[in-house]
Design a protein around this motif. Sequence first.
Motif, short mmCIF file in Angstrom:
data_model
loop_
_atom_site.label_atom_id
_atom_site.label_comp_id
_atom_site.label_asym_id
_atom_site.label_seq_id
_atom_site.Cartn_x
_atom_site.Cartn_y
_atom_site.Cartn_z
N GLU A 54 0.85 -1.20 0.00
CA GLU A 54 0.00 0.00 0.00
C GLU A 54 0.88 1.25 0.00
N LEU A 55 1.95 1.22 0.79
CA LEU A 55 2.87 2.37 0.83
C LEU A 55 3.58 2.55 -0.52
N VAL A 56 4.02 1.46 -1.13
CA VAL A 56 4.69 1.54 -2.43
C VAL A 56 3.72 2.07 -3.48
N ALA A 57 2.46 1.62 -3.41
CA ALA A 57 1.45 2.10 -4.36
C ALA A 57 1.22 3.60 -4.22
N ARG A 58 1.48 4.15 -3.02
CA ARG A 58 1.33 5.58 -2.77
C ARG A 58 2.61 6.35 -3.04
N GLY A 59 3.63 5.67 -3.61
CA GLY A 59 4.82 6.39 -4.04
C GLY A 59 6.08 6.18 -3.23
N ARG A 60 6.00 5.42 -2.14
CA ARG A 60 7.22 5.16 -1.38
C ARG A 60 8.07 4.14 -2.11
N SER A 61 9.37 4.18 -1.88
CA SER A 61 10.24 3.11 -2.40
C SER A 61 10.05 1.89 -1.51
N LEU A 66 9.66 -0.46 3.97
CA LEU A 66 10.14 -1.40 4.98
C LEU A 66 10.60 -0.67 6.24
N ARG A 67 11.26 0.47 6.05
CA ARG A 67 11.68 1.27 7.21
C ARG A 67 10.47 1.78 7.98
N GLU A 68 9.50 2.30 7.25
CA GLU A 68 8.31 2.85 7.90
C GLU A 68 7.55 1.79 8.70
N LEU A 69 7.55 0.56 8.19
CA LEU A 69 6.84 -0.53 8.86
C LEU A 69 7.69 -1.20 9.93
N ALA A 70 8.95 -0.80 10.03
CA ALA A 70 9.88 -1.40 11.01
C ALA A 70 9.94 -2.92 10.86
N VAL A 71 10.12 -3.37 9.61
CA VAL A 71 10.22 -4.80 9.34
C VAL A 71 11.48 -5.35 9.99
N ALA A 72 11.34 -6.47 10.67
CA ALA A 72 12.47 -7.10 11.36
C ALA A 72 13.54 -7.50 10.35
N PRO A 73 14.80 -7.44 10.75
CA PRO A 73 15.89 -7.77 9.82
C PRO A 73 15.74 -9.15 9.16
N ARG A 87 1.61 -6.79 -6.71
CA ARG A 87 0.93 -5.50 -6.58
C ARG A 87 0.08 -5.54 -5.32
N ALA A 88 -0.28 -4.38 -4.80
CA ALA A 88 -1.08 -4.29 -3.57
C ALA A 88 -2.39 -5.06 -3.71
N ALA A 89 -3.06 -4.93 -4.83
CA ALA A 89 -4.36 -5.60 -5.01
C ALA A 89 -4.20 -7.12 -4.96
N GLU A 90 -3.12 -7.63 -5.52
CA GLU A 90 -2.88 -9.08 -5.47
C GLU A 90 -2.68 -9.55 -4.03
N LEU A 91 -1.93 -8.78 -3.27
CA LEU A 91 -1.67 -9.15 -1.88
C LEU A 91 -2.93 -9.05 -1.03
N ARG A 92 -3.72 -8.02 -1.25
CA ARG A 92 -4.99 -7.90 -0.51
C ARG A 92 -5.90 -9.09 -0.80
N PRO A 130 4.48 -3.79 -14.24
CA PRO A 130 5.69 -4.10 -13.50
C PRO A 130 5.71 -3.40 -12.14
N ALA A 131 6.33 -4.06 -11.18
CA ALA A 131 6.46 -3.46 -9.85
C ALA A 131 7.54 -2.38 -9.91
N SER A 132 7.48 -1.50 -8.95
CA SER A 132 8.51 -0.49 -8.83
C SER A 132 9.85 -1.15 -8.57
N ARG A 133 10.86 -0.75 -9.26
CA ARG A 133 12.20 -1.33 -9.07
C ARG A 133 13.10 -0.42 -8.27
N ARG A 134 12.49 0.64 -7.71
CA ARG A 134 13.30 1.57 -6.92
C ARG A 134 13.83 0.86 -5.69
N PRO A 135 15.04 1.17 -5.26
CA PRO A 135 15.62 0.52 -4.06
C PRO A 135 14.90 0.92 -2.79
#
Length: 135
Positions: A54-61, A66-73, A87-92, A130-135
Amino acid sequence: GREHGNFEVADALCARDAAAATRLLACALDEGAQPIALVGALAASLRPLVAGAELVARGRSVDEALRELAVAPYQRIACQRGLRAYRAAELRRAYAELADIDLASKSGGDGRVLLELWMLRTCGRPRTQPASRRP
């Protein structure tokens, strides 16, 4: 052990590797994993992916999400793969279908068959963009 197998199944799902995901799912079930436990493990793996997508769909890399969600290492690599593969819709949709499988399994449905079909649908669905390929 069995828990390690659940992580392998989830990693293959995140990588959108249908062959590995279905093989590992079958192995986990053959080794005695209960379908309902696998539904829980897969749902736990999908939760951060849905939020991140959802965050990537709104323009985040991907990395920003991952940083915003504090995903565990230990989840980071799998989440990065998943956010690039789906894509977000597929995951939902996949997450909602897991809830349906949970209910059906508890109501006498064949959890193994339902999970195997879900895995094929989820990993095998073609992407429409295609998914965003931004790092």
